[in-house]
Design a protein around this motif. Structure first.
Motif, PDB file in Angstrom:
ATOM      1  N   GLU A 171       0.826  -1.208   0.000  1.00 15.89           N
ATOM      2  CA  GLU A 171       0.000   0.000   0.000  1.00 15.89           C
ATOM      3  C   GLU A 171       0.867   1.267   0.000  1.00 15.89           C
ATOM      4  OE1 GLU A 171      -3.054   0.261  -0.644  1.00 15.89           O
ATOM      5  OE2 GLU A 171      -3.362   2.379  -0.129  1.00 15.89           O
ATOM      6  N   PRO A 177       5.143   5.795  -4.873  1.00 17.60           N
ATOM      7  CA  PRO A 177       5.942   4.838  -5.672  1.00 17.60           C
ATOM      8  C   PRO A 177       7.438   5.136  -5.748  1.00 17.60           C
ATOM      9  CG  PRO A 177       4.290   5.988  -7.027  1.00 17.60           C
ATOM     10  CD  PRO A 177       4.104   6.472  -5.631  1.00 17.60           C
ATOM     11  N   ARG A 194       2.120   1.737  -3.420  1.00 12.84           N
ATOM     12  CA  ARG A 194       1.073   2.242  -4.330  1.00 12.84           C
ATOM     13  C   ARG A 194       0.879   3.750  -4.151  1.00 12.84           C
ATOM     14  NH1 ARG A 194      -4.013   3.549  -4.698  1.00 12.84           N
ATOM     15  NH2 ARG A 194      -4.420   3.454  -2.462  1.00 12.84           N
TER      16      ARG A 194
END
Ligand SMILES: N[C@@H](CCC(=O)N[C@@H](CS)C(=O)NCC(=O)O)C(=O)O
Length: 306
Positions: free
Chosen positions: A72, A78, A75
């Motif tokens: 997570e 990045p 995401r």
């Protein structure tokens, strides 16, 4: 206040993994300190009963387990990547080794060698929790646990034997963080760690590089502010149920999600996401309002609620 809220305690080796992710990505984060033992009254409304450390909260989304927390954070943030070598699968597979084979003997030694110094309420709490440890035999098992830890140190040294800077190349990533956290635990808890680690030259040089990653930008936060942050936010849109999922569950089903190793406390809610890598359920409490609690699929059993 930083949006990323980590519920943790400083001695936790699994939490150290995520503190290192914050360091690697130079992220600002809010730290909510958990008590060392249950009950954890400010955490339970967020997780619905999941008690392991750490937990990441972002507004009304709550992420359990380092395996999902890392994905997570990757995401949402990045760069720089946790997978600089473009091989997330291999980095996650290193975790499947280090979370159990490498961590377990280190945890046993941490308890066994320091039993007389650890408060009795912590021993009692962990007796009911760490089902892979035989608390009555911890002291007799110390020589055996050393053999298990050393075998894993030999393995790690061999991964670094060609003098590479990091496990998968020239930049640090999730593979390194996974392999590092049992070493961090050994350094902190095993009195003769220096002697134990002395023969592993490449490992020690890599360990020093890992230590320099740091923790990112940390500020302390009161648990009540974290609950207020959940109340003041909406969860992210749900991911839905993958059509070919073998469990045959539908969006909105009442389910329980339970770790399949230790700390097997089921968390109940309404299914909102079910993919190969993630399961998420919606829950509602007066302290938090609506929250979505996310778990990895690895190592979790999803059942229709009774
Ligand atoms: N699979 C979990 C394991 C987490 C875990 O076992 N954490 C330990 C702390 S290092 C824990 O919860 N110990 C008991 C406690 O602190 O209540 C993860 O990757 O997050």
């Amino acid at each position: 206040m930083a949006d990323l809220i980590l519920h943790h305690h400083d001695p936790s080796p699994f939490a150290e993994k995520i503190r290192l992710v914050f360091g690697l990505k130079s992220l600002p984060w809010s730290s909510v300190q958990l008590p060392m033992v249950m009950p954890r009254p400010a955490l339970m409304p967020l997780t619905g009963g999941y008690r392991k450390v750490p937990v990441l909260q972002v507004g009304a989304d709550v992420y359990c387990d380092t395996r999902l927390i890392a994905l997570e954070l990757e995401r949402r943030h990045p760069e720089p990547s946790l997978f600089p070598d473009c091989n997330p699968g291999l980095a996650m597979a290193v975790g499947a080794w280090s979370d159990r084979s490498f961590f377990d003997p280190g945890a046993g030694l941490s308890m066994g060698l320091n039993k007389s110094l650890i408060p009795s309420e912590v021993i009692e709490d962990r007796k009911g929790f760490f089902n892979f440890m035989d608390f009555d035999r911890l002291e007799q098992d110390i020589p055996h646990l050393y053999t298990q830890l050393r075998a894993n140190l030999v393995l790690l040294e061999s991964m670094l034997a060609d003098g590479r800077a990091y496990l998968l190349g020239e930049r640090p990533g999730w593979a390194d963080i996974n392999a590092f956290f049992p070493v961090w635990m050994a350094r902190g808890n095993i009195g003769d760690a220096a002697r134990l680690l002395e023969p592993f030259t490449n490992l020690r040089a890599w360990e020093e590089r890992m230590q320099r990653i740091g923790q990112g930008r940390r500020t302390e936060l009161d648990a009540s502010a974290a609950l207020a942050a959940a109340r003041g936010a909406e969860p992210l849109p749900a991911g839905g149920v993958q059509v070919d999922d073998p469990l045959g569950l539908e969006t909105g089903a009442r389910v329980t999600v339970t770790p399949d190793d230790y700390g097997r406390i089921p968390v109940e809610g309404e299914l909102v996401t079910l993919t190969d890598l993630e399961v998420a359920i919606r829950r509602q409490t007066p302290e938090t309002g609506e929250v979505v609690v996310h778990f990895p699929r690895f190592g979790y059993r999803v059942n229709r609620a009774p």
